[in-house]
Write a protein that holds these residues in place. Structure first.
Motif, PDB file in Angstrom:
ATOM      1  N   GLN A 230       7.202   2.688  -0.874  1.00 12.47           N
ATOM      2  CA  GLN A 230       6.799   1.472  -0.180  1.00 12.47           C
ATOM      3  C   GLN A 230       5.720   1.757   0.871  1.00 12.47           C
ATOM      4  OE1 GLN A 230       7.191  -1.555  -0.773  1.00 12.47           O
ATOM      5  NE2 GLN A 230       9.270  -2.239  -1.039  1.00 12.47           N
ATOM      6  N   ASN A 231       5.726   2.952   1.417  1.00 11.62           N
ATOM      7  CA  ASN A 231       4.841   3.247   2.544  1.00 11.62           C
ATOM      8  C   ASN A 231       3.765   4.273   2.257  1.00 11.62           C
ATOM      9  OD1 ASN A 231       5.999   1.806   5.082  1.00 11.62           O
ATOM     10  ND2 ASN A 231       7.793   2.617   4.022  1.00 11.62           N
TER      11      ASN A 231
ATOM     12  N   THR B  25      -3.300   6.815   3.903  1.00 15.02           N
ATOM     13  CA  THR B  25      -4.691   6.377   3.946  1.00 15.02           C
ATOM     14  C   THR B  25      -4.923   5.139   4.808  1.00 15.02           C
ATOM     15  OG1 THR B  25      -4.451   4.925   2.040  1.00 15.02           O
ATOM     16  CG2 THR B  25      -4.977   7.240   1.590  1.00 15.02           C
ATOM     17  N   GLN B  26      -3.855   4.561   5.315  1.00 11.55           N
ATOM     18  CA  GLN B  26      -3.948   3.273   6.007  1.00 11.55           C
ATOM     19  C   GLN B  26      -4.461   2.171   5.086  1.00 11.55           C
ATOM     20  OE1 GLN B  26      -2.642   3.036   9.098  1.00 11.55           O
ATOM     21  NE2 GLN B  26      -2.138   5.170   8.737  1.00 11.55           N
ATOM     22  N   ASP B  27      -4.414   2.409   3.780  1.00 12.30           N
ATOM     23  CA  ASP B  27      -4.825   1.404   2.796  1.00 12.30           C
ATOM     24  C   ASP B  27      -3.595   0.585   2.417  1.00 12.30           C
ATOM     25  OD1 ASP B  27      -5.634  -0.114   0.694  1.00 12.30           O
ATOM     26  OD2 ASP B  27      -6.324   1.540  -0.548  1.00 12.30           O
ATOM     27  N   MET B  28      -3.522  -0.644   2.880  1.00 15.99           N
ATOM     28  CA  MET B  28      -2.322  -1.454   2.712  1.00 15.99           C
ATOM     29  C   MET B  28      -2.081  -1.848   1.254  1.00 15.99           C
ATOM     30  SD  MET B  28      -1.117  -1.614   5.748  1.00 15.99           S
ATOM     31  CE  MET B  28       0.017  -2.991   5.841  1.00 15.99           C
ATOM     32  N   SER B  29      -3.083  -1.669   0.378  1.00 15.58           N
ATOM     33  CA  SER B  29      -2.916  -2.113  -1.001  1.00 15.58           C
ATOM     34  C   SER B  29      -2.869  -0.951  -1.989  1.00 15.58           C
ATOM     35  CB  SER B  29      -4.061  -3.052  -1.392  1.00 15.58           C
ATOM     36  OG  SER B  29      -5.289  -2.352  -1.361  1.00 15.58           O
ATOM     37  N   ARG B  30      -2.723   0.268  -1.503  1.00 10.27           N
ATOM     38  CA  ARG B  30      -2.785   1.399  -2.422  1.00 10.27           C
ATOM     39  C   ARG B  30      -1.659   1.342  -3.457  1.00 10.27           C
ATOM     40  NH1 ARG B  30      -3.538   7.851  -1.086  1.00 10.27           N
ATOM     41  NH2 ARG B  30      -3.685   8.484  -3.261  1.00 10.27           N
ATOM     42  N   PHE B  31      -0.459   0.995  -3.036  1.00 10.07           N
ATOM     43  CA  PHE B  31       0.625   0.768  -3.971  1.00 10.07           C
ATOM     44  C   PHE B  31       0.994  -0.710  -3.936  1.00 10.07           C
ATOM     45  CE2 PHE B  31       2.268   4.724  -5.606  1.00 10.07           C
ATOM     46  CZ  PHE B  31       1.731   5.675  -4.761  1.00 10.07           C
ATOM     47  N   SER B  32       1.352  -1.231  -5.108  1.00  7.47           N
ATOM     48  CA  SER B  32       1.880  -2.595  -5.120  1.00  7.47           C
ATOM     49  C   SER B  32       3.315  -2.552  -4.618  1.00  7.47           C
ATOM     50  CB  SER B  32       1.834  -3.149  -6.552  1.00  7.47           C
ATOM     51  OG  SER B  32       2.672  -2.383  -7.393  1.00  7.47           O
ATOM     52  N   GLU B  33       3.904  -3.721  -4.418  1.00 15.45           N
ATOM     53  CA  GLU B  33       5.299  -3.772  -4.004  1.00 15.45           C
ATOM     54  C   GLU B  33       6.187  -3.151  -5.076  1.00 15.45           C
ATOM     55  OE1 GLU B  33       6.995  -4.903  -1.232  1.00 15.45           O
ATOM     56  OE2 GLU B  33       5.028  -4.906  -0.308  1.00 15.45           O
ATOM     57  N   VAL B  34       7.255  -2.558  -4.636  1.00 12.45           N
ATOM     58  CA  VAL B  34       8.212  -2.003  -5.575  1.00 12.45           C
ATOM     59  C   VAL B  34       8.873  -3.130  -6.377  1.00 12.45           C
ATOM     60  CG1 VAL B  34      10.448  -0.847  -5.746  1.00 12.45           C
ATOM     61  CG2 VAL B  34       8.687   0.071  -4.236  1.00 12.45           C
TER      62      VAL B  34
ATOM     63  N   LYS C 200      10.362   0.618  -9.899  1.00 14.99           N
ATOM     64  CA  LYS C 200       9.069   1.142 -10.334  1.00 14.99           C
ATOM     65  C   LYS C 200       7.971   0.626  -9.416  1.00 14.99           C
ATOM     66  CE  LYS C 200       8.349  -2.621 -13.680  1.00 14.99           C
ATOM     67  NZ  LYS C 200       8.120  -2.953 -15.106  1.00 14.99           N
ATOM     68  N   VAL C 201       6.860   1.334  -9.438  1.00 14.37           N
ATOM     69  CA  VAL C 201       5.709   0.917  -8.636  1.00 14.37           C
ATOM     70  C   VAL C 201       4.441   1.342  -9.370  1.00 14.37           C
ATOM     71  CG1 VAL C 201       5.763   3.034  -7.258  1.00 14.37           C
ATOM     72  CG2 VAL C 201       4.601   1.027  -6.359  1.00 14.37           C
TER      73      VAL C 201
ATOM     74  N   ARG D 123      -1.587   3.952 -13.283  1.00 18.64           N
ATOM     75  CA  ARG D 123      -0.413   4.825 -13.209  1.00 18.64           C
ATOM     76  C   ARG D 123       0.792   4.049 -12.687  1.00 18.64           C
ATOM     77  NH1 ARG D 123      -3.657   9.432  -9.934  1.00 18.64           N
ATOM     78  NH2 ARG D 123      -4.530   7.530  -9.058  1.00 18.64           N
ATOM     79  N   GLU D 124       1.899   4.203 -13.374  1.00 11.73           N
ATOM     80  CA  GLU D 124       3.130   3.536 -12.960  1.00 11.73           C
ATOM     81  C   GLU D 124       4.263   4.557 -12.851  1.00 11.73           C
ATOM     82  OE1 GLU D 124       4.764  -0.607 -14.201  1.00 11.73           O
ATOM     83  OE2 GLU D 124       5.718   0.819 -15.546  1.00 11.73           O
ATOM     84  N   PHE D 125       4.901   4.569 -11.689  1.00  8.00           N
ATOM     85  CA  PHE D 125       6.049   5.437 -11.462  1.00  8.00           C
ATOM     86  C   PHE D 125       7.330   4.636 -11.663  1.00  8.00           C
ATOM     87  CE2 PHE D 125       2.629   7.165  -8.903  1.00  8.00           C
ATOM     88  CZ  PHE D 125       2.735   8.528  -9.090  1.00  8.00           C
ATOM     89  N   ALA D 126       8.285   5.215 -12.387  1.00  3.89           N
ATOM     90  CA  ALA D 126       9.615   4.623 -12.531  1.00  3.89           C
ATOM     91  C   ALA D 126      10.645   5.634 -12.039  1.00  3.89           C
ATOM     92  CB  ALA D 126       9.888   4.245 -13.979  1.00  3.89           C
TER      93      ALA D 126
END
Length: 241
Positions: A49-50, A56-65, A112-113, A138-141
Motif C-alpha cells: 500500500q505504501n 519515490t513520493q509518487d502517490m500513483s506508483r502502485f494502484s490500490e490493493v 493483489k496489486v 506487472r501484477e503481484f498476488a
C-alpha cells in the motif's frame, strides 16, 4: 504480545485505507497458520500500500490493493469434479469457514496489486506499434498458506508472492517467491532445519525463484509501522531481476 501487535498494526492500516477493509483482511488472515504469519502478511499488505509513497513520493506508483476472492461450487453439472476433489474442497471450505450464497462458497484468500506504470522493453518490435507491443505491466498476488504439489507430495507455503508480467493482456512470464515464517517451536532442531533445507531445494527445483525464511523474532521485532518495509526490498528486487 503478538496478538496485541497484530491488532495495533491492523488498526493503523485500517485508518489509512479503503472502506470495508476489516472484513476482507480478517478473512485473509484467518487462512494463516500462526500469529507470526498474520503479522508478516499485515506487514506485506502495508508495504504494498505504501511502497510508491515511501520510495519515490509518487502517490500513483502502485494502484490500490485488490482482494482476491475464491469461488467454489461443489455441484456444477457443467464442470463435474471427482469425489477426491470434492472431499478436498469440502475440507477446505470447513477449515477456512467459507461463506455460502446461492449455491456457491466464497472467501477472500489473498490480495493483489498492479503497477500503475509500465515497463518498456526495446523500442524495436516485430509486430505493429512498438509503443504498444513492448509495454509490460506487472501484477503481484499474495496468498497465505498457498498449496503446491511436488512429486505427488502436497506442501503449504506460508506466504506465496507471485509476479505476473503481462503484454497485450497476456501473461508472458510468471515468477514465484516463497516466504516461510519459521517459529522457534517447529524450526529450531537439527532435524527440522534439515527438513526445511530439503523443502527449499524442492521448491527451487520446481519453479520457485527463491525461498526467504524469517524467524519469528525477526518478524516480531518491529517497533512501529514505519519499519515494516525494509525486509521486503530484497524480495521485490529478486522478483524484478
Amino acid at each position: 504480545m503478538t496478538t496485541q501487535k497484530i491488532e495495533v498494526l491492523k488498526s493503523c492500516i485500517l485508518k489509512n485505507h479503503m472502506d470495508n477493509l476489516q472484513f476482507k483482511i480478517d478473512e485473509v488472515l484467518s487462512i494463516c497458520d500462526s500469529e507470526i504469519e498474520e503479522l508478516m502478511l499485515l506487514q506485506l499488505f502495508d508495504y504494498f500500500q505504501n511502497y510508491g509513497k515511501v520510495k519515490t513520493q509518487d502517490m500513483s506508483r502502485f494502484s490500490e490493493v485488490e482482494f482476491i476472492e475464491e469461488e467454489i461450487c461443489l455441484g456444477d453439472p457443467d464442470s463435474p469434479i471427482t469425489e477426491n476433489e470434492k472431499t478436498r474442497l469440502e475440507n477446505k471450505i470447513k477449515k477456512y469457514n467459507y461463506r455460502f450464497d446461492r449455491g456457491f462458497y466464497y472467501k477472500n484468500i489473498g490480495f493483489k496489486v498492479k503497477l500503475n506504470f509500465s515497463e518498456p522493453l526495446s523500442l524495436s518490435s516485430i509486430a505493429g506499434n512498438p509503443i504498444i507491443d513492448n509495454i509490460i505491466t506487472r501484477e503481484f498476488a499474495i496468498y497465505p498458506q498457498s498449496e503446491v504439489t511436488i512429486a505427488k507430495t502436497n506442501y503449504r507455503i506460508d506466504i506465496a508472492i507471485i509476479l505476473n508480467r503481462e503484454q497485450n493482456e497476456k501473461i508472458i512470464d510468471t515468477r514465484k517467491i516463497a516466504l516461510e515464517c519459521d517459529g522457534y517451536d517447529y524450526h529450531s532442531s537439527a532435524i527440522q532445519k534439515m527438513n526445511d533445507d530439503k523443502r527449499t531445494r524442492k521448491l527451487k527445483i520446481n519453479g520457485w525463484k527463491d525461498v526467504f525464511r524469517y524467524s519469528g523474532k525477526e518478524i516480531y521485532q518491529v517497533r512501529d509501522i514505519g519499519e515494516v518495509h525494509y525486509k521486503f526490498e530484497e524480495i521485490i528486487t529478486m522478483l524484478m531481476i
